[in-house]
Design a protein around this motif. Structure first.
Motif, mmCIF file in Angstrom:
data_model
loop_
_atom_site.group_PDB
_atom_site.id
_atom_site.type_symbol
_atom_site.label_atom_id
_atom_site.label_comp_id
_atom_site.label_asym_id
_atom_site.label_seq_id
_atom_site.Cartn_x
_atom_site.Cartn_y
_atom_site.Cartn_z
ATOM 1 N N ASP A 1 0.832 -1.196 0.000
ATOM 2 C CA ASP A 1 0.000 0.000 0.000
ATOM 3 C C ASP A 1 0.874 1.256 0.000
ATOM 4 O O ASP A 1 2.001 1.233 -0.495
ATOM 5 C CB ASP A 1 -0.997 -0.007 1.160
ATOM 6 N N THR A 2 0.375 2.348 0.555
ATOM 7 C CA THR A 2 1.101 3.612 0.499
ATOM 8 C C THR A 2 1.425 4.125 1.899
ATOM 9 O O THR A 2 0.766 3.778 2.871
ATOM 10 C CB THR A 2 0.269 4.679 -0.238
ATOM 11 N N ALA A 3 2.424 4.978 1.961
ATOM 12 C CA ALA A 3 2.917 5.458 3.252
ATOM 13 C C ALA A 3 1.858 6.219 4.038
ATOM 14 O O ALA A 3 1.903 6.256 5.274
ATOM 15 C CB ALA A 3 4.142 6.350 3.026
ATOM 16 N N GLN A 4 0.887 6.806 3.339
ATOM 17 C CA GLN A 4 -0.130 7.602 4.024
ATOM 18 C C GLN A 4 -0.970 6.765 4.982
ATOM 19 O O GLN A 4 -1.590 7.303 5.888
ATOM 20 C CB GLN A 4 -1.040 8.305 3.005
ATOM 21 N N ARG A 5 -1.000 5.447 4.805
ATOM 22 C CA ARG A 5 -1.841 4.615 5.666
ATOM 23 C C ARG A 5 -1.078 4.026 6.851
ATOM 24 O O ARG A 5 -1.671 3.340 7.680
ATOM 25 C CB ARG A 5 -2.498 3.500 4.858
ATOM 26 N N ILE A 6 0.232 4.256 6.921
ATOM 27 C CA ILE A 6 1.000 3.691 8.025
ATOM 28 C C ILE A 6 0.444 4.135 9.369
ATOM 29 O O ILE A 6 0.404 3.360 10.334
ATOM 30 C CB ILE A 6 2.492 4.073 7.904
ATOM 31 N N GLU A 7 -0.002 5.376 9.443
ATOM 32 C CA GLU A 7 -0.486 5.899 10.725
ATOM 33 C C GLU A 7 -1.706 5.138 11.237
ATOM 34 O O GLU A 7 -1.999 5.177 12.432
ATOM 35 C CB GLU A 7 -0.819 7.386 10.598
ATOM 36 N N SER A 8 -2.402 4.425 10.354
ATOM 37 C CA SER A 8 -3.566 3.656 10.800
ATOM 38 C C SER A 8 -3.166 2.358 11.503
ATOM 39 O O SER A 8 -3.969 1.771 12.222
ATOM 40 C CB SER A 8 -4.478 3.321 9.620
ATOM 41 N N TYR A 9 -1.917 1.927 11.308
ATOM 42 C CA TYR A 9 -1.479 0.667 11.908
ATOM 43 C C TYR A 9 0.051 0.660 12.005
ATOM 44 O O TYR A 9 0.723 -0.186 11.410
ATOM 45 C CB TYR A 9 -1.980 -0.497 11.040
ATOM 46 N N PRO A 10 0.638 1.592 12.764
ATOM 47 C CA PRO A 10 2.099 1.739 12.782
ATOM 48 C C PRO A 10 2.839 0.529 13.326
ATOM 49 O O PRO A 10 3.984 0.275 12.944
ATOM 50 C CB PRO A 10 2.322 2.971 13.670
ATOM 51 N N GLU A 11 2.187 -0.225 14.209
ATOM 52 C CA GLU A 11 2.847 -1.395 14.774
ATOM 53 C C GLU A 11 2.717 -2.628 13.876
ATOM 54 O O GLU A 11 3.284 -3.687 14.179
ATOM 55 C CB GLU A 11 2.272 -1.717 16.157
ATOM 56 N N GLY A 12 1.985 -2.481 12.745
ATOM 57 C CA GLY A 12 1.759 -3.643 11.893
ATOM 58 C C GLY A 12 2.161 -3.477 10.447
ATOM 59 O O GLY A 12 2.414 -4.463 9.757
ATOM 60 N N ILE A 13 2.201 -2.244 9.932
ATOM 61 C CA ILE A 13 2.603 -2.027 8.537
ATOM 62 C C ILE A 13 4.120 -1.859 8.496
ATOM 63 O O ILE A 13 4.666 -0.864 8.970
ATOM 64 C CB ILE A 13 1.900 -0.797 7.932
ATOM 65 N N VAL A 14 4.788 -2.841 7.936
ATOM 66 C CA VAL A 14 6.254 -2.911 7.971
ATOM 67 C C VAL A 14 6.881 -1.966 6.955
ATOM 68 O O VAL A 14 7.863 -1.271 7.244
ATOM 69 C CB VAL A 14 6.729 -4.352 7.716
ATOM 70 N N ALA A 15 6.353 -1.945 5.744
ATOM 71 C CA ALA A 15 6.911 -1.107 4.673
ATOM 72 C C ALA A 15 5.853 -0.931 3.592
ATOM 73 O O ALA A 15 4.923 -1.732 3.478
ATOM 74 C CB ALA A 15 8.170 -1.740 4.083
ATOM 75 N N THR A 16 6.002 0.116 2.798
ATOM 76 C CA THR A 16 5.046 0.408 1.735
ATOM 77 C C THR A 16 5.772 0.557 0.406
ATOM 78 O O THR A 16 6.994 0.404 0.327
ATOM 79 C CB THR A 16 4.255 1.693 2.042
ATOM 80 N N GLN A 17 5.018 0.857 -0.619
ATOM 81 C CA GLN A 17 5.591 0.999 -1.957
ATOM 82 C C GLN A 17 5.942 2.447 -2.244
ATOM 83 O O GLN A 17 5.066 3.309 -2.204
ATOM 84 C CB GLN A 17 4.594 0.504 -3.008
ATOM 85 N N PRO A 18 7.208 2.734 -2.528
ATOM 86 C CA PRO A 18 7.549 4.104 -2.953
ATOM 87 C C PRO A 18 6.848 4.413 -4.271
ATOM 88 O O PRO A 18 6.983 3.653 -5.234
ATOM 89 C CB PRO A 18 9.074 4.044 -3.154
ATOM 90 N N LEU A 19 6.085 5.471 -4.308
ATOM 91 C CA LEU A 19 5.296 5.799 -5.489
ATOM 92 C C LEU A 19 6.047 6.782 -6.376
ATOM 93 O O LEU A 19 6.364 7.895 -5.962
ATOM 94 C CB LEU A 19 3.951 6.383 -5.069
ATOM 95 N N THR A 20 6.313 6.357 -7.590
ATOM 96 C CA THR A 20 6.997 7.227 -8.556
ATOM 97 C C THR A 20 6.236 7.249 -9.881
ATOM 98 O O THR A 20 6.806 7.572 -10.910
ATOM 99 C CB THR A 20 8.439 6.729 -8.795
ATOM 100 N N PHE A 21 4.957 6.908 -9.835
ATOM 101 C CA PHE A 21 4.183 6.792 -11.071
ATOM 102 C C PHE A 21 4.042 8.116 -11.818
ATOM 103 O O PHE A 21 3.712 8.126 -13.002
ATOM 104 C CB PHE A 21 2.789 6.253 -10.760
ATOM 105 N N GLY A 22 4.255 9.237 -11.146
ATOM 106 C CA GLY A 22 4.091 10.522 -11.809
ATOM 107 C C GLY A 22 5.251 10.932 -12.691
ATOM 108 O O GLY A 22 5.130 11.857 -13.506
ATOM 109 N N GLU A 23 6.389 10.263 -12.566
ATOM 110 C CA GLU A 23 7.592 10.687 -13.275
ATOM 111 C C GLU A 23 7.443 10.712 -14.797
ATOM 112 O O GLU A 23 7.890 11.672 -15.445
ATOM 113 C CB GLU A 23 8.775 9.805 -12.879
ATOM 114 N N PRO A 24 6.857 9.695 -15.435
ATOM 115 C CA PRO A 24 6.766 9.749 -16.902
ATOM 116 C C PRO A 24 5.949 10.940 -17.402
ATOM 117 O O PRO A 24 6.307 11.561 -18.407
ATOM 118 C CB PRO A 24 6.065 8.420 -17.249
#
Length: 347
Positions: free
Chosen positions: A249-272
């Protein structure tokens, strides 16, 4: 090398009603009659914190800063992809951006009909080696096999049950590449780690995400990869209730489960899209965007933050393992295979 092109198109009154409600990527100044026009047509939501939202923030907003007149529209129905793109081309947009593999066939069909319109095919596999070249399409993919590899290293280090699962939106080259990266990363640490792949067949169905996650947990999985965009809301909620770990998922949702979300996907889809609006339109080419230093560091930082928030006895081990893997990738010592084929399901 990226080609530079400019186009001039005739307008079509038929598009006025269709795109009257489209939102621009940024609150820009009133439209300039001489400005070039770009339309983002997304098959996924454009909400902040989603993949589509990142394309707006780091792509469409950059276009606005570069002086382009920007608009966006979400088209959820696959049967409307071609008609929407065809109408946009007739309306005189200089540049049309489309998102993710499900839109690829429609993008190619309309681009071939509209040779004077430039198309940015984000996370699509047009113009790849051995395939027909479409000179007015700049297609792109991302080295998310590297992201997947780091995720796999973390998962193999952290799963106590030895069973992990994926809740994916659909089987398509982009997500397949991530999952196959996960498999490679996990195998480097724990070759016997189990991985079950499931699909929601929707990027906007949290209930289905929850259902898939519950089934995985009932099957003994203790770590879930969330790869279904808005459907991930259900993935995270269900995993949290069960105390299972989540990667994705995305970093914005880590705050909903900080003790359980280990890592997220770095989003770079806007670059092209940003590159195209800056004058670097790679027509006829397929560009692979590497996992950036910032993207790799994001994963390292997230794993470290999770280790601290969770107090897991395996936290330090996971931090060390992921750091070592990223250093090997950065140095060129480790080359992760980019495999877009659909991974097998089950263990």
């Amino acid at each position: 090398m990226r080609a530079r092109r400019s186009t001039a198109l005739a307008a079509s009154a038929a598009t006025v009603m269709l795109f009257a409600g489209c939102s621009g990527g940024a609150d820009a100044s009133p439209p300039d009659a001489d400005a070039q026009r770009v339309l983002l047509v997304s098959n996924q939501p454009l909400d902040p914190g989603t993949s589509g939202g990142e394309i707006v923030a780091d792509g469409l907003d950059v276009c606005a800063e570069e002086g382009w007149e920007t608009q966006s529209i979400v088209v959820a129905d696959v049967n409307q992809y071609e008609s929407t793109l065809r109408t946009a081309a007739r309306d005189g947009y200089d540049l049309i951006a489309t998102t993710f593999p499900p839109m690829s066939d429609a993008t190619v069909a309309v681009a071939d009909e509209s040779p004077d319109t430039d198309f940015v095919a984000i996370y699509q596999f047009t113009n790849t080696e051995g395939e027909e070249v479409h000179p007015n399409i700049a297609s792109s993919s991302f080295s998310y096999e590297q992201t997947g590899y780091l995720w796999g290293v973390a998962a193999a280090t952290l799963s106590e049950a030895g069973r992990t699962g994926v809740v994916n939106g659909m089987a398509e080259p982009g997500s397949n590449t991530v999952i196959n990266g996960v498999i490679q990363g996990a195998a480097s640490v724990r070759p016997d780690l189990g991985l079950t792949v499931t699909y929601t067949n929707s990027y906007t169905d949290p209930a289905k995400g929850s259902e898939n996650t519950a089934a995985l947990l009932n099957d003994g999985v203790d770590l879930v990869f969330a790869m279904a965009d808005q459907s991930n809301i259900g993935v995270i909620d269900t995993a949290k209730d069960a105390g299972a770990l989540v990667i994705g998922d995305t970093a914005q949702r880590i705050e909903s489960y900080p003790e359980g979300i280990v890592a997220t996907q770095p989003l770079t889809f806007g670059e092209p899209l940003a590159d195209a609006c800056r004058g670097e339109f790679a027509g006829g080419e397929h560009t692979v965007y590497q996992l950036s230093e910032a993207g790799g560091q994001q994963i390292l930082d997230e794993v470290a933050a999770w280790a601290e928030a969770s107090g897991s006895p395996r936290g330090g081990e996971a931090v060390d393992a992921v750091n070592a893997a990223w250093e090997a990738i950065r140095s060129g010592e480790l080359v992760v295979e980019a495999d877009p084929s659909e991974p097998g399901t089950g263990n």
